[in-house]
Design an enzyme around this catalytic site. Sequence first.
Site, PDB file in Angstrom:
ATOM      1  N   HIS A  66      -5.376  15.057  -0.287  1.00 45.90           N
ATOM      2  CA  HIS A  66      -4.619  15.131  -1.552  1.00 45.90           C
ATOM      3  C   HIS A  66      -3.293  15.835  -1.377  1.00 45.90           C
ATOM      4  CE1 HIS A  66      -8.344  14.077  -3.695  1.00 45.90           C
ATOM      5  NE2 HIS A  66      -8.932  14.931  -2.893  1.00 45.90           N
ATOM      6  N   HIS A  91      -0.208  25.071  -0.572  1.00 40.32           N
ATOM      7  CA  HIS A  91      -0.135  23.616  -0.468  1.00 40.32           C
ATOM      8  C   HIS A  91       1.063  23.150  -1.289  1.00 40.32           C
ATOM      9  CE1 HIS A  91      -2.453  24.389  -4.132  1.00 40.32           C
ATOM     10  NE2 HIS A  91      -1.767  23.369  -4.591  1.00 40.32           N
ATOM     11  N   HIS A  93       3.213  19.899  -3.633  1.00 41.32           N
ATOM     12  CA  HIS A  93       3.187  18.712  -4.496  1.00 41.32           C
ATOM     13  C   HIS A  93       4.574  18.071  -4.417  1.00 41.32           C
ATOM     14  CE1 HIS A  93      -0.605  19.982  -6.525  1.00 41.32           C
ATOM     15  NE2 HIS A  93      -0.151  21.195  -6.275  1.00 41.32           N
ATOM     16  N   GLU A 104       5.179  19.991 -10.355  1.00 39.38           N
ATOM     17  CA  GLU A 104       4.149  19.937 -11.415  1.00 39.38           C
ATOM     18  C   GLU A 104       4.692  20.592 -12.689  1.00 39.38           C
ATOM     19  OE1 GLU A 104       0.187  21.035  -9.577  1.00 39.38           O
ATOM     20  OE2 GLU A 104       0.116  18.875  -9.916  1.00 39.38           O
ATOM     21  N   HIS A 117       2.562  25.829  -4.020  1.00 38.89           N
ATOM     22  CA  HIS A 117       1.574  26.700  -4.676  1.00 38.89           C
ATOM     23  C   HIS A 117       0.939  27.615  -3.641  1.00 38.89           C
ATOM     24  CE1 HIS A 117       1.067  23.675  -8.204  1.00 38.89           C
ATOM     25  NE2 HIS A 117       2.084  24.502  -8.385  1.00 38.89           N
ATOM     26  N   THR A 198      -4.571  22.551 -11.160  1.00 34.04           N
ATOM     27  CA  THR A 198      -3.956  21.287 -11.579  1.00 34.04           C
ATOM     28  C   THR A 198      -4.644  20.082 -10.929  1.00 34.04           C
ATOM     29  OG1 THR A 198      -2.349  21.226  -9.779  1.00 34.04           O
ATOM     30  CG2 THR A 198      -1.701  22.419 -11.798  1.00 34.04           C
TER      31      THR A 198
HETATM   32  N1  LIG Z   1      -2.683  22.920  -7.632  1.00 32.93           N
HETATM   33  S1  LIG Z   1      -3.582  24.213  -7.663  1.00 32.93           S
HETATM   34  O1  LIG Z   1      -2.816  25.348  -7.175  1.00 32.93           O
HETATM   35  O2  LIG Z   1      -4.110  24.372  -8.993  1.00 32.93           O
HETATM   36  C1  LIG Z   1      -4.921  24.033  -6.544  1.00 32.93           C
HETATM   37  C2  LIG Z   1      -5.703  25.119  -6.224  1.00 32.93           C
HETATM   38  C3  LIG Z   1      -6.738  24.946  -5.295  1.00 32.93           C
HETATM   39  C4  LIG Z   1      -7.558  26.078  -4.927  1.00 32.93           C
HETATM   40  C5  LIG Z   1      -7.596  26.505  -3.602  1.00 32.93           C
HETATM   41  C6  LIG Z   1      -8.378  27.570  -3.263  1.00 32.93           C
HETATM   42  C7  LIG Z   1      -9.137  28.229  -4.225  1.00 32.93           C
HETATM   43  C8  LIG Z   1      -9.114  27.785  -5.532  1.00 32.93           C
HETATM   44  C9  LIG Z   1      -8.321  26.712  -5.879  1.00 32.93           C
HETATM   45  C10 LIG Z   1      -6.982  23.743  -4.678  1.00 32.93           C
HETATM   46  C11 LIG Z   1      -6.162  22.683  -4.999  1.00 32.93           C
HETATM   47  C12 LIG Z   1      -6.379  21.401  -4.349  1.00 32.93           C
HETATM   48  C13 LIG Z   1      -5.307  20.556  -4.134  1.00 32.93           C
HETATM   49  C14 LIG Z   1      -5.535  19.342  -3.516  1.00 32.93           C
HETATM   50  C15 LIG Z   1      -6.810  18.967  -3.108  1.00 32.93           C
HETATM   51  C16 LIG Z   1      -7.859  19.820  -3.331  1.00 32.93           C
HETATM   52  C17 LIG Z   1      -7.647  21.042  -3.947  1.00 32.93           C
HETATM   53  C18 LIG Z   1      -5.117  22.821  -5.934  1.00 32.93           C
HETATM   54 ZN   LIG Z   2      -1.130  22.937  -6.444  1.00 32.41          ZN
END
Ligand SMILES: NS(=O)(=O)c1cc(-c2ccccc2)cc(-c2ccccc2)c1
Ligand SMILES: [Zn+2]
Length: 263
Positions: A66, A91, A93, A104, A117, A198
Site C-alpha cells: 500500500h 511511510h 502517500h 492526504e 507520516h 487513514t
Molecule cells: N496513514 S496512517 O498514518 O494513518 C497509517 C498508520 C499505520 C500504523 C502503523 C503502525 C502502527 C499503527 C498504525 C499504518 C498505516 C498503513 C499504511 C499502508 C498500509 C498499511 C498500513 C497507515
Molecule cells: Zn499515512
Amino acid sequence: GHSWGYSGSKGEESWPKNYEFCGGVYQSPVDFHQNILQYDSTLQPIKLSGYNVSSTDSFTLSNNGHTVQMSLVPTMKIEIEPFHYTASQLHLHWGQKSTPKGSEHCIEGKRFAGEVHVVHYNSDKYADLSTAMKESDGLAVLGILIEVGSFNPTFEKIISQIQNIRFKNQKIQIAGFGVRELLPERLDEYYRYEGSLTTPPCYPSVLWTVFRNPVIISEEQLIALETALYCTDSNSSEPVEMTNNYRQLQSHGERLVSVSFRE
Ligand SMILES: NS(=O)(=O)c1cc(-c2ccccc2)cc(-c2ccccc2)c1
Ligand SMILES: [Zn+2]
C-alpha cells in the site's frame, strides 16, 4: 488480513464493509479551512529526541502493498504534553505522474504533491504499538506535506532505494540517517486534531500534528516515487501500480482543528 486498496471494488467506499471504524467518527484526513480552525496559544513546539539516527543503526525499507514504509528505531521519541511517544515507522502517500497531487491532508482545499507520516505510539501508557493503536490516546502521527522544488538529499536516501522494493513484501536494510531532516524547519507551526488511521482498520486513535510548512523534493524525486512501485508481488499475473494511495477528505463532524500559529 482482507485486501483493501485505493481503487475499484476494494476502494475506500468498500472499506467499512470489512473495517467498521472506517465508516465511523473522528476519521482522517480532513481539510484545514478557515471556519474550522481555532488558534491555541498553549500548543508547544513538537519536541524530538533521538531523531538524528546514526548510520551504524539501520532502518528496514519495505513495500507493504500500500505504501513504502521505513521501520524506525525505538530511541526516536517525541513529547506532546503530557505524554511521550515512541517512533514506530514512517511511510508516504502520493498521487500519479499525470496528476502529481497525492497528500492526504489539504490546506484551504489545496492538495499537496504528497505527505510523509511518522507514526508513534504512546509509550507512557501502552506496552506496544498493537495495543496502543486500538486506544483513543494511543498514537501520535506527524504529517509533513510534500511540495516540488529543489532536490532533497535526505529524501534521496529513501528514493534511491525504491527500485529494490518495487513489489509487495520486498524489503531491504538501509543505514540510519537524520530523520529530523525530513521534517520542516519550524516544529512550532502546525495543525492539531483528534483523528484516525487513514487506512484500514481506521482506528480513531491518532493525535494528528500536521506541520504548516512542507518539505521540498525535486520533480524527478516525486516522479520516481510515483512510477517505481507496485501493490502486487513480483510473480503477479496482473501487476497493479502503486499510485494515488491517499484517502479522500473526511467530514469534520463536530471537530475543530487547533492551530499553533496566527496567520
Ligand atoms: N496513514 S496512517 O498514518 O494513518 C497509517 C498508520 C499505520 C500504523 C502503523 C503502525 C502502527 C499503527 C498504525 C499504518 C498505516 C498503513 C499504511 C499502508 C498500509 C498499511 C498500513 C497507515
Ligand atoms: Zn499515512
